[in-house]
Design an enzyme around this catalytic site. Structure first.
Site, PDB file in Angstrom:
ATOM      1  N   ASP A 287       0.889  -1.329   0.012  1.00 54.26           N
ATOM      2  CA  ASP A 287      -0.051   0.044  -0.016  1.00 54.26           C
ATOM      3  C   ASP A 287       0.792   1.054   0.156  1.00 54.26           C
ATOM      4  O   ASP A 287       2.052   1.183   0.349  1.00 54.26           O
ATOM      5  CB  ASP A 287      -0.838   0.135   1.393  1.00 54.26           C
ATOM      6  CG  ASP A 287      -2.094   0.868   1.133  1.00 54.26           C
ATOM      7  OD1 ASP A 287      -2.170   1.396  -0.075  1.00 54.26           O
ATOM      8  OD2 ASP A 287      -2.690   1.112   2.277  1.00 54.26           O
TER       9      ASP A 287
ATOM     10  N   HIS B 102      -8.947   9.258   4.629  1.00 57.49           N
ATOM     11  CA  HIS B 102      -8.384   8.117   5.426  1.00 57.49           C
ATOM     12  C   HIS B 102      -8.689   8.062   6.836  1.00 57.49           C
ATOM     13  O   HIS B 102      -8.634   9.224   7.366  1.00 57.49           O
ATOM     14  CB  HIS B 102      -7.018   7.890   5.304  1.00 57.49           C
ATOM     15  CG  HIS B 102      -6.414   7.656   4.046  1.00 57.49           C
ATOM     16  ND1 HIS B 102      -5.852   8.546   2.916  1.00 57.49           N
ATOM     17  CD2 HIS B 102      -6.472   6.494   3.402  1.00 57.49           C
ATOM     18  CE1 HIS B 102      -5.459   7.863   1.871  1.00 57.49           C
ATOM     19  NE2 HIS B 102      -5.821   6.548   2.028  1.00 57.49           N
TER      20      HIS B 102
ATOM     21  N   THR C  48      -9.451   0.947   9.135  1.00 61.20           N
ATOM     22  CA  THR C  48      -9.981   1.351  10.283  1.00 61.20           C
ATOM     23  C   THR C  48     -11.040   0.642  11.014  1.00 61.20           C
ATOM     24  O   THR C  48     -10.969   0.098  12.286  1.00 61.20           O
ATOM     25  CB  THR C  48     -10.537   2.847  10.267  1.00 61.20           C
ATOM     26  OG1 THR C  48      -9.413   3.511   9.633  1.00 61.20           O
ATOM     27  CG2 THR C  48     -10.515   3.305  11.635  1.00 61.20           C
TER      28      THR C  48
END
Length: 275
Positions: free
Chosen positions: A81, A176, A229
């Site tokens: 990532d 994010h 998350t």
């Protein structure tokens, strides 16, 4: 079964579903997420983020994840990532990652194209797929080196064509590391981006997007949703509960094992929502 993004994303982009790209931080997360994919007969992407690169290195993460992916009955892509350094990307390719993301989103367009293209040439030579980002997806907590900028359709056309990437991460209001849904998605902008390039598109910051918007997004040319998350919260909260209930226990693996079912259940919820 170990696969690349190119084995997954074109079909997902043409369907009314998408594949989940899940951040993993150790063997417990990897096994729980692969277990969720196998239970639902869905593909999944295991993503190694910068935190794990800094802590363990790409070689150690490849050694952990590749055997699990190869042994799985599900299609599993092992993906690097957000990486800003070509040297790390090349190390990941060398040790077996099947997909990498070179993130040049903080660079001027021409430099982003030039450096991404160099990564693409190396990766494609050995059958590894490449994700790039145009615009910049911000972080909820704010990060000094990360700007917030929507993807410009005209630039997307140029970037996609000249860089040679296989998938394009876009910024359309997604954020994010949000712990609750609340990111307003700019669907008119997304429509322009879909007209600007035929590439499979990627959404980062999935946890911050409402279920209603996710159901709408997955029917577009969004082929990959990055999820982190909500999985970390499920795992962390389950560990916290187990430690509170059994204060005399202290083994990390004991509590991680106790929490894995909660993580797998949340991963199954996400995979089912996106399918």
């Amino acid at each position: 079964m170990l696969v690349t993004l190119n084995d997954l994303l074109p079909n997902e982009a043409a369907s009314n579903g998408a594949v989940a790209c899940c951040n993993v931080f150790g063997i417990e997360e990897a096994k729980a997420i692969i277990g969720a994919a196998e239970a639902l007969d869905r593909p999944v992407i295991l993503a190694v983020n910068k935190d794990m690169v800094d802590l363990a290195g790409v070689e150690a993460m490849a050694g952990l994840l590749l055997p699990l992916a190869k042994a799985s009955t599900a299609k599993v892509c092992v993906h690097l990532d957000h990486c800003y350094e070509e040297a790390i990307v090349f190390r990941a390719i060398h040790c077996g990652f099947t997909s990498v993301m070179f993130d040049g989103s903080q660079l001027p367009l021409e430099e982003n194209i030039r450096r991404t293209k160099n990564v693409v040439e190396v990766a494609h030579a050995v059958g590894v797929s490449v994700e790039g980002e145009l615009g910049s997806v911000p972080y909820q907590e704010g990060r000094d080196h990360i700007k917030s900028a929507f993807t410009v359709p005209e630039e997307a056309t140029i970037y996609a064509k000249e860089s040679g990437i296989d998938a394009l991460a876009v910024s359309v209001g997604n954020v994010h590391r949000m712990t609750e849904a609340g990111s307003p998605i700019d669907f008119p902008l997304l429509a322009k981006l879909q007209a600007a390039t035929t590439l499979p598109l990627v959404i980062h910051g999935t946890t911050g997007i409402s279920e209603t918007d996710l159901l709408k997004l997955k029917t577009q040319r969004i082929a990959k949703f990055n999820v982190g998350t909500t999985l970390r919260m499920a795992f962390g909260n389950a560990i916290r509960e187990a430690m509170t209930n059994e204060p005399k226990k202290f083994d990390k693996q004991y509590f991680a094992a106790k929490a894995m079912p909660a993580l797998q259940q949340e991963a199954m919820r996400v995979l089912a929502l996106l399918s």
